[in-house]
Design a protein around this motif. Structure first.
Motif, short mmCIF file in Angstrom:
data_model
loop_
_atom_site.label_atom_id
_atom_site.label_comp_id
_atom_site.label_asym_id
_atom_site.label_seq_id
_atom_site.Cartn_x
_atom_site.Cartn_y
_atom_site.Cartn_z
N LEU A 16 0.59 -1.13 0.14
CA LEU A 16 -0.25 0.42 0.32
C LEU A 16 0.73 0.68 0.07
N ASP A 17 0.66 2.16 -1.38
CA ASP A 17 1.54 2.81 -1.67
C ASP A 17 1.05 4.35 -1.17
N VAL A 18 1.23 5.28 -0.70
CA VAL A 18 0.57 7.03 -0.57
C VAL A 18 0.68 7.12 -2.76
N GLN A 19 -0.56 7.84 -2.13
CA GLN A 19 -1.10 8.67 -3.33
C GLN A 19 -0.84 9.70 -3.70
N CYS A 26 2.44 22.72 4.82
CA CYS A 26 2.70 23.38 3.90
C CYS A 26 3.91 22.92 2.45
N GLY A 27 2.96 21.58 2.34
CA GLY A 27 3.23 21.00 0.64
C GLY A 27 4.50 20.81 0.51
N ARG A 28 5.09 20.60 1.46
CA ARG A 28 6.45 19.83 1.07
C ARG A 28 5.98 18.42 1.02
N ASP A 29 7.39 17.71 0.52
CA ASP A 29 7.02 16.53 -0.22
C ASP A 29 7.45 15.84 1.10
N MET A 30 6.65 15.06 1.71
CA MET A 30 6.89 13.95 2.72
C MET A 30 7.83 12.43 2.62
N HIS A 31 8.32 12.09 3.44
CA HIS A 31 9.35 11.03 3.47
C HIS A 31 8.16 9.92 4.32
N VAL A 32 9.17 8.45 3.85
CA VAL A 32 7.96 7.50 4.39
C VAL A 32 9.39 7.34 5.22
N ARG A 52 3.21 2.00 3.70
CA ARG A 52 4.29 3.20 4.26
C ARG A 52 3.26 4.08 5.02
N LEU A 53 4.10 4.60 6.06
CA LEU A 53 3.47 5.55 6.79
C LEU A 53 4.94 7.07 6.11
N GLY A 67 -0.28 13.38 13.11
CA GLY A 67 0.20 12.19 13.06
C GLY A 67 0.63 12.63 11.68
N HIS A 68 0.76 10.67 11.70
CA HIS A 68 0.46 9.92 10.54
C HIS A 68 0.21 10.36 9.72
#
Length: 78
Positions: A16-19, A26-32, A52-53, A67-68
């Motif tokens: 299950l991947d993050v869409q 804030c619009g920044r790219d989030m990290h796993v 993947r959280l 949180g996540h």
């Protein structure tokens, strides 16, 4: 009590991947930041589901307090 799978059990894997990996605050790219593994019995047999959280890398972002953020798209592993 947790079920103990027999040694040598072969699992079909579902990732299950993050869409959307952009932070809604804030619009920044989030990290796993973590993976969660769940072993299930489905009609197709033993299955391992991998979640993947993600989290925002910005320490001052308000989304860290929430949180996540979960937004999944099923990607079938070959």
């Amino acid at each position: 009590m947790a079920y103990r799978w027999p040694a040598g059990t072969i699992f079909k894997r579902i990732d299950l991947d993050v869409q959307d990996r952009s932070c809604p605050v804030c619009g920044r790219d989030m990290h796993v930041c973590d993976h969660r593994y769940h072993h299930l019995w489905t009609l197709q047999g033993p299955t391992q589901v991998v979640n993947r959280l993600v989290r925002c890398p910005d320490a001052s972002c308000e989304s860290l307090c929430v949180g996540h953020i979960f937004s999944f798209r099923v990607v079938w592993a070959a």
